[in-house]
Design a protein around this motif. Sequence first.
Motif, PDB file in Angstrom:
ATOM      1  N   VAL A   8       0.838  -1.198   0.000  1.00 41.32           N
ATOM      2  CA  VAL A   8       0.000   0.000   0.000  1.00 41.32           C
ATOM      3  C   VAL A   8       0.872   1.246   0.000  1.00 41.32           C
ATOM      4  CG1 VAL A   8      -1.602   1.334   1.430  1.00 41.32           C
ATOM      5  CG2 VAL A   8      -2.030  -1.084   1.009  1.00 41.32           C
ATOM      6  N   PHE A   9       1.951   1.237   0.783  1.00 36.90           N
ATOM      7  CA  PHE A   9       2.867   2.377   0.823  1.00 36.90           C
ATOM      8  C   PHE A   9       3.504   2.611  -0.546  1.00 36.90           C
ATOM      9  CE2 PHE A   9       7.081   4.219   1.362  1.00 36.90           C
ATOM     10  CZ  PHE A   9       6.771   5.371   2.062  1.00 36.90           C
ATOM     11  N   VAL A  10       3.931   1.533  -1.203  1.00 41.17           N
ATOM     12  CA  VAL A  10       4.570   1.664  -2.516  1.00 41.17           C
ATOM     13  C   VAL A  10       3.587   2.233  -3.537  1.00 41.17           C
ATOM     14  CG1 VAL A  10       5.549   0.348  -4.447  1.00 41.17           C
ATOM     15  CG2 VAL A  10       6.348  -0.069  -2.125  1.00 41.17           C
ATOM     16  N   VAL A  11       2.354   1.760  -3.536  1.00 40.94           N
ATOM     17  CA  VAL A  11       1.348   2.291  -4.471  1.00 40.94           C
ATOM     18  C   VAL A  11       1.089   3.764  -4.168  1.00 40.94           C
ATOM     19  CG1 VAL A  11      -1.068   2.156  -5.200  1.00 40.94           C
ATOM     20  CG2 VAL A  11       0.279   0.070  -4.975  1.00 40.94           C
ATOM     21  N   GLY A  12       0.946   4.111  -2.900  1.00 40.28           N
ATOM     22  CA  GLY A  12       0.732   5.516  -2.523  1.00 40.28           C
ATOM     23  C   GLY A  12       1.904   6.394  -2.924  1.00 40.28           C
ATOM     24  N   ALA A  13       3.121   5.914  -2.677  1.00 42.63           N
ATOM     25  CA  ALA A  13       4.313   6.681  -3.061  1.00 42.63           C
ATOM     26  C   ALA A  13       4.391   6.839  -4.570  1.00 42.63           C
ATOM     27  CB  ALA A  13       5.567   5.989  -2.532  1.00 42.63           C
ATOM     28  N   TYR A  14       4.056   5.771  -5.307  1.00 45.43           N
ATOM     29  CA  TYR A  14       4.038   5.847  -6.776  1.00 45.43           C
ATOM     30  C   TYR A  14       3.081   6.941  -7.241  1.00 45.43           C
ATOM     31  CZ  TYR A  14       2.182   4.748 -11.391  1.00 45.43           C
ATOM     32  OH  TYR A  14       1.714   4.854 -12.685  1.00 45.43           O
ATOM     33  N   MET A  15       1.892   6.976  -6.658  1.00 46.18           N
ATOM     34  CA  MET A  15       0.899   7.975  -7.087  1.00 46.18           C
ATOM     35  C   MET A  15       1.374   9.399  -6.786  1.00 46.18           C
ATOM     36  SD  MET A  15      -2.666   6.024  -6.020  1.00 46.18           S
ATOM     37  CE  MET A  15      -3.117   7.411  -5.079  1.00 46.18           C
ATOM     38  N   VAL A  16       1.949   9.602  -5.613  1.00 49.15           N
ATOM     39  CA  VAL A  16       2.416  10.940  -5.236  1.00 49.15           C
ATOM     40  C   VAL A  16       3.609  11.353  -6.104  1.00 49.15           C
ATOM     41  CG1 VAL A  16       3.446  12.297  -3.378  1.00 49.15           C
ATOM     42  CG2 VAL A  16       1.503  10.798  -2.897  1.00 49.15           C
ATOM     43  N   LEU A  17       4.566  10.457  -6.291  1.00 54.13           N
ATOM     44  CA  LEU A  17       5.726  10.783  -7.134  1.00 54.13           C
ATOM     45  C   LEU A  17       5.314  11.041  -8.578  1.00 54.13           C
ATOM     46  CD1 LEU A  17       8.364   8.307  -5.705  1.00 54.13           C
ATOM     47  CD2 LEU A  17       8.278  10.795  -5.415  1.00 54.13           C
ATOM     48  N   LYS A  18       4.355  10.269  -9.069  1.00 55.45           N
ATOM     49  CA  LYS A  18       3.848  10.486 -10.424  1.00 55.45           C
ATOM     50  C   LYS A  18       3.202  11.870 -10.529  1.00 55.45           C
ATOM     51  CE  LYS A  18      -0.047   8.752 -12.058  1.00 55.45           C
ATOM     52  NZ  LYS A  18      -1.097   7.969 -12.685  1.00 55.45           N
ATOM     53  N   GLY A  19       2.445  12.248  -9.501  1.00 55.05           N
ATOM     54  CA  GLY A  19       1.819  13.571  -9.493  1.00 55.05           C
ATOM     55  C   GLY A  19       2.842  14.694  -9.471  1.00 55.05           C
ATOM     56  N   ILE A  20       3.895  14.525  -8.682  1.00 60.14           N
ATOM     57  CA  ILE A  20       4.952  15.540  -8.620  1.00 60.14           C
ATOM     58  C   ILE A  20       5.662  15.642  -9.966  1.00 60.14           C
ATOM     59  CG2 ILE A  20       7.189  16.082  -7.581  1.00 60.14           C
ATOM     60  CD1 ILE A  20       6.052  14.865  -4.949  1.00 60.14           C
ATOM     61  N   LEU A  21       5.975  14.496 -10.568  1.00 63.63           N
ATOM     62  CA  LEU A  21       6.638  14.500 -11.869  1.00 63.63           C
ATOM     63  C   LEU A  21       5.760  15.166 -12.935  1.00 63.63           C
ATOM     64  CD1 LEU A  21       9.048  13.666 -13.573  1.00 63.63           C
ATOM     65  CD2 LEU A  21       7.929  11.471 -13.943  1.00 63.63           C
ATOM     66  N   ASN A  22       4.460  14.876 -12.914  1.00 67.49           N
ATOM     67  CA  ASN A  22       3.560  15.518 -13.870  1.00 67.49           C
ATOM     68  C   ASN A  22       3.510  17.028 -13.669  1.00 67.49           C
ATOM     69  OD1 ASN A  22       2.871  13.218 -15.293  1.00 67.49           O
ATOM     70  ND2 ASN A  22       1.116  12.755 -13.990  1.00 67.49           N
ATOM     71  N   LEU A  23       3.599  17.482 -12.423  1.00 69.83           N
ATOM     72  CA  LEU A  23       3.648  18.927 -12.168  1.00 69.83           C
ATOM     73  C   LEU A  23       4.926  19.544 -12.717  1.00 69.83           C
ATOM     74  CD1 LEU A  23       2.291  19.528  -8.560  1.00 69.83           C
ATOM     75  CD2 LEU A  23       1.394  20.434 -10.698  1.00 69.83           C
ATOM     76  N   ILE A  24       6.032  18.844 -12.565  1.00 72.69           N
ATOM     77  CA  ILE A  24       7.309  19.346 -13.073  1.00 72.69           C
ATOM     78  C   ILE A  24       7.284  19.423 -14.603  1.00 72.69           C
ATOM     79  CG2 ILE A  24       9.768  18.794 -13.320  1.00 72.69           C
ATOM     80  CD1 ILE A  24       9.599  17.624 -10.448  1.00 72.69           C
ATOM     81  N   LEU A  25       6.713  18.387 -15.229  1.00 73.08           N
ATOM     82  CA  LEU A  25       6.681  18.343 -16.693  1.00 73.08           C
ATOM     83  C   LEU A  25       5.713  19.348 -17.308  1.00 73.08           C
ATOM     84  CD1 LEU A  25       6.861  14.489 -17.276  1.00 73.08           C
ATOM     85  CD2 LEU A  25       8.686  16.174 -17.544  1.00 73.08           C
ATOM     86  N   GLY A  26       4.644  19.659 -16.598  1.00 70.79           N
ATOM     87  CA  GLY A  26       3.671  20.608 -17.129  1.00 70.79           C
ATOM     88  C   GLY A  26       2.709  21.045 -16.050  1.00 70.79           C
ATOM     89  N   PHE A  27       2.912  22.233 -15.540  1.00 72.95           N
ATOM     90  CA  PHE A  27       2.071  22.725 -14.454  1.00 72.95           C
ATOM     91  C   PHE A  27       0.686  23.045 -14.982  1.00 72.95           C
ATOM     92  CE2 PHE A  27       0.303  25.754 -11.487  1.00 72.95           C
ATOM     93  CZ  PHE A  27       0.648  25.204 -10.272  1.00 72.95           C
ATOM     94  N   SER A  28      -0.331  22.441 -14.359  1.00 67.97           N
ATOM     95  CA  SER A  28      -1.716  22.740 -14.712  1.00 67.97           C
ATOM     96  C   SER A  28      -2.599  22.472 -13.507  1.00 67.97           C
ATOM     97  CB  SER A  28      -2.180  21.884 -15.897  1.00 67.97           C
ATOM     98  OG  SER A  28      -2.318  20.540 -15.498  1.00 67.97           O
ATOM     99  N   ALA A  29      -3.792  23.021 -13.547  1.00 63.84           N
ATOM    100  CA  ALA A  29      -4.737  22.830 -12.443  1.00 63.84           C
ATOM    101  C   ALA A  29      -5.095  21.356 -12.293  1.00 63.84           C
ATOM    102  CB  ALA A  29      -5.988  23.669 -12.673  1.00 63.84           C
ATOM    103  N   SER A  30      -5.248  20.655 -13.400  1.00 52.58           N
ATOM    104  CA  SER A  30      -5.603  19.237 -13.310  1.00 52.58           C
ATOM    105  C   SER A  30      -4.476  18.427 -12.671  1.00 52.58           C
ATOM    106  CB  SER A  30      -5.963  18.679 -14.682  1.00 52.58           C
ATOM    107  OG  SER A  30      -4.849  18.696 -15.536  1.00 52.58           O
ATOM    108  N   ASN A  31      -3.229  18.796 -12.928  1.00 55.11           N
ATOM    109  CA  ASN A  31      -2.108  18.103 -12.290  1.00 55.11           C
ATOM    110  C   ASN A  31      -2.060  18.379 -10.791  1.00 55.11           C
ATOM    111  OD1 ASN A  31      -1.266  16.890 -14.641  1.00 55.11           O
ATOM    112  ND2 ASN A  31       0.325  18.394 -15.073  1.00 55.11           N
ATOM    113  N   VAL A  32      -2.391  19.600 -10.394  1.00 57.38           N
ATOM    114  CA  VAL A  32      -2.436  19.943  -8.967  1.00 57.38           C
ATOM    115  C   VAL A  32      -3.537  19.139  -8.279  1.00 57.38           C
ATOM    116  CG1 VAL A  32      -2.903  21.782  -7.298  1.00 57.38           C
ATOM    117  CG2 VAL A  32      -1.459  22.245  -9.284  1.00 57.38           C
TER     118      VAL A  32
END
Length: 107
Positions: A8-32
């Motif tokens: 569960v921790f690994v899946v949660g960390a994956y989702m959060v890291l993916k969200g951070i990476l998506n913000l870095i690649l392209g900042f948008s309201a949907s990414n936030v």
Amino acid sequence: MENGRRMVFVVGAYMVLKGILNLILGFSASNVISLLFAVVLAFAMLKKIPCSQYVTAIFLVLIFVVNLPGNLSNLGTNWIYPLEGLLDVGAAAILVFHKDVKDYFAR
């Protein structure tokens, strides 16, 4: 139970890291918003809130389904997004079907 919590921790960390990476690649309201959802869902799963693993799995599958047409149309030139989609589906499957995750939420 410890293995289920780790998963569960690994899946949660994956989702959060993916969200951070998506913000870095392209900042948008949907990414936030997606990042905020990921943080809340990861927290809920770690606190063993009932059915949070199913809500998280649905969230991951919806992201996969929404992005599927674009991922398939760019398959030859951009393979990272289809890979991300497969990781999303795999993470959702672990949350729903894996015995250790089920045991973690049952206790």
